[in-house]
Design a protein around this motif. Structure first.
Motif, PDB file in Angstrom:
ATOM      1  N   ALA A   3       0.678  -1.167  -0.201  1.00 33.58           N
ATOM      2  CA  ALA A   3      -0.002  -0.181   0.223  1.00 33.58           C
ATOM      3  C   ALA A   3       0.308   1.320  -0.039  1.00 33.58           C
ATOM      4  CB  ALA A   3      -1.031   0.025   1.048  1.00 33.58           C
ATOM      5  N   GLN A   4       1.962   1.486   0.925  1.00 28.95           N
ATOM      6  CA  GLN A   4       2.830   2.240   1.132  1.00 28.95           C
ATOM      7  C   GLN A   4       3.107   2.688  -0.984  1.00 28.95           C
ATOM      8  OE1 GLN A   4       6.327   1.333   3.899  1.00 28.95           O
ATOM      9  NE2 GLN A   4       5.244   2.321   5.315  1.00 28.95           N
ATOM     10  N   GLU A  39       2.578   1.720  -3.516  1.00 31.41           N
ATOM     11  CA  GLU A  39       1.366   2.330  -4.408  1.00 31.41           C
ATOM     12  C   GLU A  39       1.431   3.715  -4.219  1.00 31.41           C
ATOM     13  OE1 GLU A  39      -1.259   1.214  -7.365  1.00 31.41           O
ATOM     14  OE2 GLU A  39      -0.286  -1.244  -6.611  1.00 31.41           O
ATOM     15  N   LYS A  40       0.858   4.119  -2.969  1.00 32.54           N
ATOM     16  CA  LYS A  40       0.674   5.322  -2.655  1.00 32.54           C
ATOM     17  C   LYS A  40       1.301   6.661  -2.967  1.00 32.54           C
ATOM     18  CE  LYS A  40      -0.660   8.492   1.839  1.00 32.54           C
ATOM     19  NZ  LYS A  40       0.699   8.841   3.183  1.00 32.54           N
ATOM     20  N   SER A  41       3.048   5.877  -3.309  1.00 33.86           N
ATOM     21  CA  SER A  41       4.075   6.715  -3.206  1.00 33.86           C
ATOM     22  C   SER A  41       3.858   6.541  -5.254  1.00 33.86           C
ATOM     23  CB  SER A  41       5.432   6.938  -3.066  1.00 33.86           C
ATOM     24  OG  SER A  41       5.349   5.339  -1.882  1.00 33.86           O
TER      25      SER A  41
END
Length: 342
Positions: free
Chosen positions: A323-324, A326-328
């Motif tokens: 998720a981290q 993806e978010k970046s």
């Protein structure tokens, strides 16, 4: 003396069994080097090997990287796309279209540039008209973009490398009489440091150990057992790779062909493998099958047997990591991630 029963142990410490169980799972996760961090402050990746510092032991794990044949930096990257999330991008606009031959001729002198770079052009001719593509001698361009990568496993780009790149682009703009749109060097250096911090947090190597208690296996026996499972020996013969859809998903640690093998470690470089291949579950299944075939057991780095609950903790941690990324904007296994984590 036998082991102290759980109730007695917990009552001595005033803990409920649930607290104990949860504490133990958390403890397992932190001491288990399923997670190595590839980027330690001391050892950055060189060309041919990476030093991996496990979080709970001081031993080194060396992961071999094949050394590609040298290409000019432009060739190396021409099949990849410029991505402003990890590249410093400088645009040059021409008052009238310029031929690809003329631009590439000027870029020929850049072969001594130490940093890999890329150039794309907005073609005004042919089937790729109005599309950004790698420069081609047969087209005319109204605008080009030049880019250099801001960070990799070696760390953020250095001030000298970035300044060298920017001054070459400025000189090119003068030669081609182009308008230049260039971000500030200090701003780019800040972006490079931020990108490196994000990358360092996500650069996780996950390992599962298979230990053989009954006997060590000779190299031919091991070779045959892994090859039958679809593992392929690396070009240098030091380790095996497991591929899906033509891409390496995980690999074993290194072997010495002369020494009987008493343990195999499977390793997954999390950020460079697509999450939808479910690489951890695939690696776990392969590890379990190998353990069954060769009478081994799955353990953490302290020799404690792997349990369902510790595996679930890892899955949760992995979900957070995916998720981290993806978010970046750097999804695991994407072209951008592969460039950043190399």
């Amino acid at each position: 003396g036998g082991l102290m029963p759980l109730e007695q142990f917990s009552s001595q410490w005033g803990l409920s069994e649930l607290q104990l169980a949860l504490g133990f799972i958390g403890f397992l996760f932190f001491i288990w080097v399923i997670v190595y961090n590839i980027r330690n402050t001391k050892g950055r990746r060189g060309n041919d090997a990476v030093r991996v510092e496990p979080s709970s032991k001081s031993e080194e794990v060396i992961v071999s990287e094949p050394i590609p044949a040298p290409l000019s930096p432009y060739q190396t990257l021409s099949k990849q796309t410029i991505d402003p999330r990890i590249d410093c991008v400088i645009a040059l606009r021409f008052s009238e279209p310029i031929s690809g031959i003329e631009i590439l001729d000027d870029l020929n002198d850049w072969t001594d540039l130490q940093t890999p770079w890329m150039a794309d052009g907005l073609s005004v001719t042919g089937p790729s008209e109005g599309v950004w593509c790698p420069l081609d001698t047969n087209h005319f361009y109204a605008e080009i973009q030049l880019a250099v990568q801001l960070a990799s496993r070696k760390g953020p780009i250095g001030v000298l490398e970035l300044s060298d790149f920017c001054s070459r682009v400025q000189a090119l703009a003068e030669t081609l009489d182009a308008q230049i749109d260039m971000p500030s060097v200090s701003g780019m250096l800040d972006s490079a440091k931020e990108l490196d911090v994000i990358a360092a947090q996500s650069d996780v190597l996950l390992g599962i150990n298979i230990v053989f208690d009954q006997q060590s296996w000779s190299w031919p026996h091991l070779d045959s057992a892994l090859t039958q499972r679809g593992f392929k020996l690396s070009n240098d013969g030091a380790y095996f790779e497991y591929s899906m859809q033509g891409k390496t998903v995980f690999r074993t640690g290194q072997f010495d062909h002369q020494t009987p093998v008493s343990q195999i470690t499977l390793q997954l470089e999390v950020p460079v493998v697509l999450a939808n291949l479910q690489p951890f579950d695939r690696m776990l299944k392969e590890a379990a099958d190998i353990a069954e075939t060769l009478q081994g057991r799955l353990v953490d780095d302290n020799g404690i047997n792997l349990t369902e609950s510790s595996v679930n903790v890892i899955r949760q941690q992995l979900d957070v990591l995916y998720a981290q990324l993806e978010k970046s904007g750097i999804a695991a296994g994407s072209g951008t991630a592969i460039r950043l984590f190399s």
